[in-house]
Design an enzyme around this catalytic site. Structure first.
Site, mmCIF file in Angstrom:
data_model
loop_
_atom_site.group_PDB
_atom_site.id
_atom_site.type_symbol
_atom_site.label_atom_id
_atom_site.label_comp_id
_atom_site.label_asym_id
_atom_site.label_seq_id
_atom_site.Cartn_x
_atom_site.Cartn_y
_atom_site.Cartn_z
ATOM 1 C CE LYS A 176 -25.053 37.251 22.152
ATOM 2 N NZ LYS A 176 -25.876 36.938 23.245
ATOM 3 N N GLY A 233 -20.462 39.456 32.966
ATOM 4 C CA GLY A 233 -20.596 38.105 32.967
ATOM 5 C C GLY A 233 -19.698 37.217 33.540
ATOM 6 C CB SER A 234 -19.127 33.771 33.084
ATOM 7 O OG SER A 234 -18.862 33.809 31.833
ATOM 8 N N GLY A 237 -16.590 33.780 29.943
ATOM 9 C CA GLY A 237 -17.155 34.674 28.642
ATOM 10 C C GLY A 237 -16.260 35.888 28.597
ATOM 11 N N GLY A 238 -15.875 36.644 29.559
ATOM 12 C CA GLY A 238 -15.035 37.860 29.456
ATOM 13 C C GLY A 238 -13.660 37.511 29.214
ATOM 14 C CD GLU A 257 -18.722 43.368 36.999
ATOM 15 O OE1 GLU A 257 -18.266 42.087 37.471
ATOM 16 O OE2 GLU A 257 -19.754 43.879 37.020
ATOM 17 C CB CYS A 294 -20.783 40.979 40.023
ATOM 18 S SG CYS A 294 -21.341 42.395 39.573
ATOM 19 C CD GLU A 380 -18.985 35.240 40.487
ATOM 20 O OE1 GLU A 380 -18.445 35.020 39.466
ATOM 21 O OE2 GLU A 380 -19.727 36.230 40.901
HETATM 22 P P1 NAP Z 1 -21.947 34.467 30.301
HETATM 23 O O1 NAP Z 1 -22.076 32.918 30.175
HETATM 24 O O2 NAP Z 1 -20.698 34.865 30.787
HETATM 25 O O3 NAP Z 1 -22.561 35.233 29.124
HETATM 26 C C1 NAP Z 1 -22.867 36.705 28.947
HETATM 27 C C2 NAP Z 1 -22.914 36.815 27.607
HETATM 28 O O4 NAP Z 1 -21.533 36.709 26.971
HETATM 29 C C3 NAP Z 1 -23.830 36.216 26.823
HETATM 30 O O5 NAP Z 1 -24.549 36.986 25.954
HETATM 31 C C4 NAP Z 1 -23.205 35.479 26.105
HETATM 32 O O6 NAP Z 1 -23.759 34.768 24.880
HETATM 33 C C5 NAP Z 1 -21.917 35.889 25.984
HETATM 34 N N1 NAP Z 1 -20.543 35.077 25.855
HETATM 35 C C6 NAP Z 1 -20.453 34.030 26.899
HETATM 36 N N2 NAP Z 1 -19.299 33.438 26.644
HETATM 37 C C7 NAP Z 1 -18.742 34.027 25.277
HETATM 38 C C8 NAP Z 1 -17.681 33.569 24.619
HETATM 39 N N3 NAP Z 1 -17.013 32.706 24.771
HETATM 40 N N4 NAP Z 1 -17.549 34.361 23.298
HETATM 41 C C9 NAP Z 1 -18.546 35.410 23.048
HETATM 42 N N5 NAP Z 1 -19.603 35.598 23.739
HETATM 43 C C10 NAP Z 1 -19.668 35.001 24.948
HETATM 44 O O7 NAP Z 1 -22.689 34.971 31.701
HETATM 45 P P2 NAP Z 1 -24.418 34.712 32.186
HETATM 46 O O8 NAP Z 1 -25.055 33.948 31.012
HETATM 47 O O9 NAP Z 1 -24.827 35.661 32.702
HETATM 48 O O10 NAP Z 1 -23.952 33.406 33.458
HETATM 49 C C11 NAP Z 1 -23.265 32.487 33.456
HETATM 50 C C12 NAP Z 1 -22.344 32.753 34.810
HETATM 51 O O11 NAP Z 1 -21.807 34.128 34.681
HETATM 52 C C13 NAP Z 1 -22.907 32.645 35.903
HETATM 53 O O12 NAP Z 1 -23.039 31.193 36.587
HETATM 54 C C14 NAP Z 1 -21.990 33.400 36.840
HETATM 55 O O13 NAP Z 1 -20.562 32.992 37.122
HETATM 56 C C15 NAP Z 1 -21.641 34.657 35.931
HETATM 57 N N6 NAP Z 1 -22.171 35.925 35.885
HETATM 58 C C16 NAP Z 1 -21.366 36.933 36.895
HETATM 59 C C17 NAP Z 1 -21.712 38.196 36.746
HETATM 60 C C18 NAP Z 1 -21.184 39.327 37.212
HETATM 61 O O14 NAP Z 1 -22.043 40.382 37.510
HETATM 62 N N7 NAP Z 1 -19.941 39.232 37.476
HETATM 63 C C19 NAP Z 1 -23.278 38.377 36.259
HETATM 64 C C20 NAP Z 1 -24.042 37.503 35.758
HETATM 65 C C21 NAP Z 1 -23.512 36.206 35.597
HETATM 66 P P3 NAP Z 1 -24.509 33.567 24.698
HETATM 67 O O15 NAP Z 1 -25.431 33.266 25.909
HETATM 68 O O16 NAP Z 1 -25.291 33.839 23.494
HETATM 69 O O17 NAP Z 1 -23.578 32.444 24.324
#
Ligand code: NAP
Length: 516
Positions: A176, A233-234, A237-238, A257, A294, A380
């Protein structure tokens, strides 16, 4: 219809969906013109079914064949040349030299995994020739989904570490793409598919799905043919993917992660002896990549008088420039996170000069009691935000460490005398984090055999794995044992003659000798 905006279901381009989205160009502060179609439920299903079909062939490939495939991916990525870097830079705002380094890291990790599977001992063969005769090794799980991360468009995305580890293990990947860099994702996917064709891998060993809503991700997590998910990611999301995957009729593992605040403990001796230099190094680590790591050191804890250290932080922050963040959503989450810290009682310490549409580094301060009373202060805030927590002495510092939740990293700064006197702090922190550092900074994660990039919840879902380094392969395998099998029916790695000359635990002894 241009191919770029479509799903890549094996070698077939598909554009069934009517919903479209575009990527944001952070440096120009505008939406890029290329439209991408969001995958439909039917396309998601088709990609997973093709991956399941491919698994029947891919699981029988030899390690040598998969190593050739991984190296071909690296070569195809390199052959994309500057187009890949320029596209990634346009979609993320990250500078070209950073992306050049990231491409090198991406290709190196593909080649590192190729070497590991070629050598072969990673299968962890264990043989007990008693009664019964039992022989164990790791086998691939099946088709898996990989979610690309926004902050590493190459190394943690389509052809990144998760994909490399899964393909090395023998698992087909349905990826994805992160909607922040869909064109970069498309290019990386073309490199993987080209390599798959050149090296005669089964169609469906890799597919790419685009999407900017959670529907595609959720459909993947629910798909009955999928065997595991890797995500960066977030926390939201995780956790959502983890919950979906855990509540299926047949639950599957989610290796998410999700990041952490990566506390840095500055012990009293080094604070007095080297505080100024430490302040400069801390700011450098905190603001690298506009804090979008992260492993960003979001919380720093001092013991003893920190006045001159804080003054150095203030002077240093004045000289910093604001930077563009990956997406408007990430910028707005950063601003909301700062506001939330203020609401919880954090006080301003320093703020870098601001610019519209950009993120300025911000340092806040709080005392121990405030943080103990408001654990939300230790969530975070993705970006260049640092919370400086002052404690009066090391005992208070220990109390802080005791109540920390799971972290990717924890760092201690100290003189030799500080470190000798505070071994108990290390004892506390090893229960809290996946990686412990002394006198360094956590940003920058080496890709090697010993790295751990993971940690107890909520840093990651299961604390038992790593998403960086060659240990990442075990997230996509499971052990199986063969009891009382005739030699000819055993996998080659478990046969007496040890044809691949791998290390095995035979009757309790590590050896690469054949068994007589
Ligand atoms: P994200 O919102 O967690 O999205 C990452 C991926 O997961 C995207 O492809 C998203 O799809 C998918 N996703 C998110 N929520 C989902 C759900 N409920 N069900 C199914 N799929 C889901 O992360 P991001 O867009 O990179 O950034 C947002 C936040 O993530 C940042 O503000 C930060 O806090 C955090 N982040 C953390 C890290 C780390 O290394 N830990 C890295 C980057 C970001 P869609 O976008 O298509 O909805």
């Amino acid at each position: 219809m241009q191919d770029i905006g479509l799903q890549m279901i094996g070698n077939r381009m598909s554009g069934e969906g009517s919903k479209t989205f575009r990527a944001w160009a952070p440096a120009q502060q505008e939406w890029l013109p290329q439209e991408f179609r969001e995958a439909t439920g039917g396309e998601t299903d088709a990609a997973v079914l093709l991956a399941a079909k491919a698994f029947n062939v891919y699981k029988k490939t030899t390690a040598a064949e998969r190593a050739v495939f991984l190296r071909a991916i690296a070569a195809s990525l390199e052959a994309l040349g500057d187009v890949l870097l320029q596209t990634a830079s346009a979609e993320t705002g990250l500078p070209l030299p950073r992306l050049q380094g990231e491409r090198e890291r991406t290709c190196n990790q593909l080649r590192l995994f190729a070497g590991v599977i070629e050598e072969g001992s990673w299968v962890n063969a264990r043989i007990d020739r008693g009664t019964p005769d039992v022989r164990q090794m790791q086998i691939p799980l099946g088709p898996v989904a990989v979610f690309g991360a926004s902050n590493f468009p190459l190394a943690f995305s389509v052809a990144g570490g998760d994909t490399a580890a899964a393909l090395a293990a023998g698992c087909p990947v349905v990826c994805k793409a992160h909607p922040a860099h869909p064109h970069t994702s498309h290019l990386a996917a073309t490199a993987i598919l080209k390599a798959a064709q050149e090296t005669h891998m089964p169609e469906g060993v890799f597919s790419l799905l685009q999407g900017a809503t959670i529907e595609t991700g959720q459909a993947l997590a629910r798909h009955p043919q999928l065997r595991a998910i890797a995500f960066t990611g977030s926390f939201a999301g995780g956790k959502a993917l983890f919950e979906t995957a855990s509540s299926r009729p047949v639950p599957i593992p989610v290796y998410a992660e999700m990041g952490s605040v990566n506390p840095v403990f500055v012990l009293p001796g080094v604070l007095q002896e080297n505080g100024e230099a430490l302040a400069a190094q801390y700011l450098q680590s905190l603001t690298q990549g506009v804090g979008q790591f992260c492993t960003n050191p979001g919380v720093l804890i001092t013991a003893g008088n920190a006045d001159s250290f804080k003054a150095a932080l203030q002077r240093g922050t004045d000289t910093l420039s604001p930077g563009c963040m990956l997406t408007p959503g990430i910028l707005s989450a950063y601003q909301k996170g700062l506001l939330h810290l203020h609401t919880l009682g954090a006080r301003a310490l320093a703020k870098a000069p601001e610019a519209p549409g950009k993120a300025a580094a911000v340092l806040l301060q709080a005392d121990l009691q405030q943080v103990m009373d408001n654990p939300g202060m230790l969530h975070e805030v993705f970006g260049p935000a640092g919370l400086i927590v002052s404690t009066g002495n090391v005992e208070e510092m220990y109390a802080f460490a005791e109540q920390l939740e799971g972290q990717l990293t924890a760092t201690i700064h100290g003189t030799p005398a500080d470190l000798e006197a505070n071994a108990d702090l290390i004892d506390i922190l090893r229960e809290k984090a996946g990686r412990l550092l002394v006198n360094g900074f956590p940003t920058g994660v080496a890709v090697n055999h010993a790295m751990v990039h993971g940690g107890p919840w909520p840093a990651t879902t299961p604390a038992a794995g790593t998403s960086v380094g060659t240990g990442a392969i075990y997230r996509f395998t499971r052990p199986v044992c063969f009891q009382d099998f005739p030699e000819g029916l055993l996998p080659e790695q478990l046969r007496n003659e040890n044809p691949h000359n791998i290390w095995r635990l035979a009757n309790g002894q590590w050896t690469h000798d054949a068994l007589t």
